[in-house]
Scaffold this motif. Structure first.
Motif, PDB file in Angstrom:
ATOM      1  N   GLY A   1      10.614 -92.079 -49.693  1.00 51.24           N
ATOM      2  CA  GLY A   1       9.633 -92.357 -50.735  1.00 51.24           C
ATOM      3  C   GLY A   1       8.263 -91.772 -50.488  1.00 51.24           C
ATOM      4  O   GLY A   1       7.294 -92.196 -51.118  1.00 51.24           O
ATOM      5  N   SER A   2       8.174 -90.785 -49.613  1.00 52.46           N
ATOM      6  CA  SER A   2       6.858 -90.236 -49.265  1.00 52.46           C
ATOM      7  C   SER A   2       7.022 -88.838 -48.680  1.00 52.46           C
ATOM      8  O   SER A   2       7.913 -88.602 -47.862  1.00 52.46           O
ATOM      9  N   MET A   3       6.153 -87.920 -49.092  1.00 52.71           N
ATOM     10  CA  MET A   3       6.137 -86.576 -48.515  1.00 52.71           C
ATOM     11  C   MET A   3       5.744 -86.627 -47.038  1.00 52.71           C
ATOM     12  O   MET A   3       6.328 -85.946 -46.189  1.00 52.71           O
ATOM     13  N   THR A   4       4.762 -87.471 -46.752  1.00 54.08           N
ATOM     14  CA  THR A   4       4.284 -87.570 -45.368  1.00 54.08           C
ATOM     15  C   THR A   4       5.362 -88.134 -44.460  1.00 54.08           C
ATOM     16  O   THR A   4       5.600 -87.626 -43.356  1.00 54.08           O
ATOM     17  N   ALA A   5       6.022 -89.207 -44.911  1.00 53.50           N
ATOM     18  CA  ALA A   5       7.080 -89.807 -44.100  1.00 53.50           C
ATOM     19  C   ALA A   5       8.239 -88.830 -43.912  1.00 53.50           C
ATOM     20  O   ALA A   5       8.832 -88.736 -42.833  1.00 53.50           O
ATOM     21  N   ALA A   6       8.566 -88.073 -44.950  1.00 49.22           N
ATOM     22  CA  ALA A   6       9.639 -87.082 -44.835  1.00 49.22           C
ATOM     23  C   ALA A   6       9.261 -86.000 -43.836  1.00 49.22           C
ATOM     24  O   ALA A   6      10.103 -85.536 -43.057  1.00 49.22           O
ATOM     25  N   ALA A   7       7.982 -85.591 -43.846  1.00 45.91           N
ATOM     26  CA  ALA A   7       7.534 -84.574 -42.891  1.00 45.91           C
ATOM     27  C   ALA A   7       7.682 -85.063 -41.463  1.00 45.91           C
ATOM     28  O   ALA A   7       8.138 -84.322 -40.573  1.00 45.91           O
ATOM     29  N   ARG A   8       7.307 -86.344 -41.219  1.00 42.70           N
ATOM     30  CA  ARG A   8       7.472 -86.897 -39.866  1.00 42.70           C
ATOM     31  C   ARG A   8       8.941 -86.927 -39.473  1.00 42.70           C
ATOM     32  O   ARG A   8       9.304 -86.590 -38.353  1.00 42.70           O
ATOM     33  N   SER A   9       9.794 -87.344 -40.384  1.00 42.38           N
ATOM     34  CA  SER A   9      11.228 -87.430 -40.091  1.00 42.38           C
ATOM     35  C   SER A   9      11.826 -86.064 -39.798  1.00 42.38           C
ATOM     36  O   SER A   9      12.704 -85.929 -38.934  1.00 42.38           O
ATOM     37  N   LEU A  10      11.345 -85.028 -40.499  1.00 43.41           N
ATOM     38  CA  LEU A  10      11.899 -83.679 -40.350  1.00 43.41           C
ATOM     39  C   LEU A  10      11.163 -82.840 -39.312  1.00 43.41           C
ATOM     40  O   LEU A  10      11.487 -81.676 -39.112  1.00 43.41           O
TER      41      LEU A  10
ATOM     42  N   THR B   1       5.322 -80.245 -41.245  1.00 41.97           N
ATOM     43  CA  THR B   1       4.052 -80.686 -41.811  1.00 41.97           C
ATOM     44  C   THR B   1       4.243 -81.151 -43.247  1.00 41.97           C
ATOM     45  O   THR B   1       5.181 -80.734 -43.947  1.00 41.97           O
ATOM     46  N   GLN B   2       3.312 -81.999 -43.707  1.00 43.07           N
ATOM     47  CA  GLN B   2       3.383 -82.482 -45.078  1.00 43.07           C
ATOM     48  C   GLN B   2       3.211 -81.334 -46.089  1.00 43.07           C
ATOM     49  O   GLN B   2       3.935 -81.281 -47.092  1.00 43.07           O
ATOM     50  N   PRO B   3       2.283 -80.374 -45.846  1.00 42.17           N
ATOM     51  CA  PRO B   3       2.186 -79.245 -46.784  1.00 42.17           C
ATOM     52  C   PRO B   3       3.484 -78.449 -46.884  1.00 42.17           C
ATOM     53  O   PRO B   3       3.828 -77.952 -47.967  1.00 42.17           O
ATOM     54  N   ALA B   4       4.204 -78.331 -45.754  1.00 43.02           N
ATOM     55  CA  ALA B   4       5.469 -77.592 -45.791  1.00 43.02           C
ATOM     56  C   ALA B   4       6.487 -78.309 -46.678  1.00 43.02           C
ATOM     57  O   ALA B   4       7.212 -77.677 -47.462  1.00 43.02           O
ATOM     58  N   VAL B   5       6.548 -79.640 -46.553  1.00 42.01           N
ATOM     59  CA  VAL B   5       7.461 -80.418 -47.400  1.00 42.01           C
ATOM     60  C   VAL B   5       7.077 -80.256 -48.865  1.00 42.01           C
ATOM     61  O   VAL B   5       7.928 -80.004 -49.729  1.00 42.01           O
ATOM     62  N   SER B   6       5.786 -80.380 -49.184  1.00 44.19           N
ATOM     63  CA  SER B   6       5.324 -80.233 -50.562  1.00 44.19           C
ATOM     64  C   SER B   6       5.655 -78.843 -51.102  1.00 44.19           C
ATOM     65  O   SER B   6       6.059 -78.686 -52.265  1.00 44.19           O
TER      66      SER B   6
ATOM     67  N   ARG C   1      16.185 -76.788 -48.830  1.00 44.82           N
ATOM     68  CA  ARG C   1      15.206 -77.524 -49.642  1.00 44.82           C
ATOM     69  C   ARG C   1      15.835 -78.790 -50.229  1.00 44.82           C
ATOM     70  O   ARG C   1      15.171 -79.813 -50.398  1.00 44.82           O
ATOM     71  N   GLY C   2      17.118 -78.722 -50.536  1.00 46.36           N
ATOM     72  CA  GLY C   2      17.808 -79.920 -51.020  1.00 46.36           C
ATOM     73  C   GLY C   2      17.813 -81.026 -49.972  1.00 46.36           C
ATOM     74  O   GLY C   2      17.650 -82.216 -50.297  1.00 46.36           O
ATOM     75  N   ARG C   3      18.002 -80.659 -48.711  1.00 47.90           N
ATOM     76  CA  ARG C   3      17.947 -81.645 -47.623  1.00 47.90           C
ATOM     77  C   ARG C   3      16.548 -82.288 -47.553  1.00 47.90           C
ATOM     78  O   ARG C   3      16.418 -83.493 -47.342  1.00 47.90           O
ATOM     79  N   ILE C   4      15.534 -81.458 -47.731  1.00 41.98           N
ATOM     80  CA  ILE C   4      14.160 -81.977 -47.687  1.00 41.98           C
ATOM     81  C   ILE C   4      13.935 -82.958 -48.833  1.00 41.98           C
ATOM     82  O   ILE C   4      13.371 -84.040 -48.643  1.00 41.98           O
TER      83      ILE C   4
END
Length: 316
Positions: free
Chosen positions: A17-26, A29-34, A6-9
């Motif tokens: 700077g964005s949950m959505t952008a982080a989800a794409r990079s990882l 899904t965006q809900p999973a990141v949130s 979770r620290g990596r996320i």
């Protein structure tokens, strides 16, 4: 104990700077990141991110946590490297970040010698100016940062890093071969107060302004480009004068350019920065080859430009 995954996320959310952008990079899904960020906030008992426009930004607690996550990940990378290096230089990797003239002037010889000495070591190279290279080192994304600083500036590092001196790189003043200063008996930097200048990166432009300020004038910097060949060609065409490091002239010497010996142009120190503490064998081996390559270049000197004053060693 906090979940490092979770620290990596969270670090990726901070970087983009964005949950959505982080989800794409990882690749999730965006809900999973949130969800993971929310679980992490529950574990620490305080908010780590706040909404900011269309994205998010870290809270103070979030910044502290990401800094510690980066330290932990850097230590894990270090552990992986040391384990891989148990067999000596038959295995391992080293990541290097270097500014362009060092990448062209120092790294090829050093990497070729390292390959001959330790063919099992994997090396990657990233082109990065000194501030970017130091940032990569702080983030644990490179093992060696080859940087420069002009001599009047203090080191920009802290106790987390060690500085390995490579060489001193004198700056050379460049003028068109037909310029009156090219054949002057005692040229001065102040003689160029009315000229238009070409200069390189922001750090180089700052140094040029400092040197010219010491000489009593403010340079008219008309051309700003980090391409040292372009700078030399601008000078050769009579469009500008410039100051370039000797290492750049060793890589390319444009016909029609003179390098008169003018005091006060300055010089820069080239160093390799590495994390403090024990050095993995692959990193130590690369530092040794970098030092040898720098010594070879320093003893050979730059390839002088054509024209009057070309053989003078300005700034040494």
């Amino acid at each position: 104990m906090l979940d490092l995954h979770r620290g990596r996320i969270l670090r990726e959310v901070a970087r983009l700077g964005s949950m959505t952008a982080a989800a794409r990079s990882l690749a999730c899904t965006q809900p999973a990141v949130s969800h993971h960020v929310a679980r992490l906030e529950a574990e620490v008992g305080t908010p780590l991110v706040v909404r900011h426009g269309r994205g998010v930004r870290l809270t103070e607690a979030g910044r502290v946590l990401v800094e510690h996550v980066e330290d932990v990940l850097a230590r894990m990378d270090d552990a992986e490297e040391r384990i891989a290096a148990i067999a000596g230089l038959r295995a391992g990797r080293v990541r290097v970040a270097a500014f362009p003239t060092a990448a062209g002037g120092l790294l090829p010889d050093a990497l070729a010698r390292l390959r001959d000495r330790a063919p099992g070591v994997s090396v990657t190279l990233t082109d990065a100016g000194p501030p970017e290279a130091l940032g990569l080192l702080r983030a644990g994304d490179t093992d060696v940062a080859v940087v420069f600083r002009h001599e009047y500036l203090p080191p920009g590092t802290d106790a987390r890093f060690r500085e390995v001196a490579l060489c001193v790189d004198p700056l050379r003043l460049l003028v068109p071969a037909a310029h009156p200063l090219a054949a002057a008996a005692a040229p001065r930097l102040a003689d160029l107060a009315g000229e238009r200048w070409a200069s390189g990166c922001a750090r180089c432009r700052d140094h040029l302004r400092w040197a010219c300020g010491e000489a009593g004038f403010v340079p008219d910097i008309a051309y700003a480009t980090e391409d040292h060949v372009a700078v030399q060609r601008l000078v050769a065409r009579g469009l500008a004068v410039a100051a370039l490091p000797a290492l750049a002239l060793a890589l390319h010497a444009e016909p029609g350019v003179a390098a008169p010996a003018v005091p006060g142009v300055g010089r820069r120190r080239i160093t390799a920065l590495v994390p403090a503490g024990p050095r993995p064998p692959a990193v130590a081996a690369l530092l040794k080859e970098l030092t040898a390559a720098a010594a070879k270049i320093a003893s050979a000197g730059p390839a002088p430009p054509d024209g009057p004053g070309a053989g003078d060693g300005a700034g040494r």
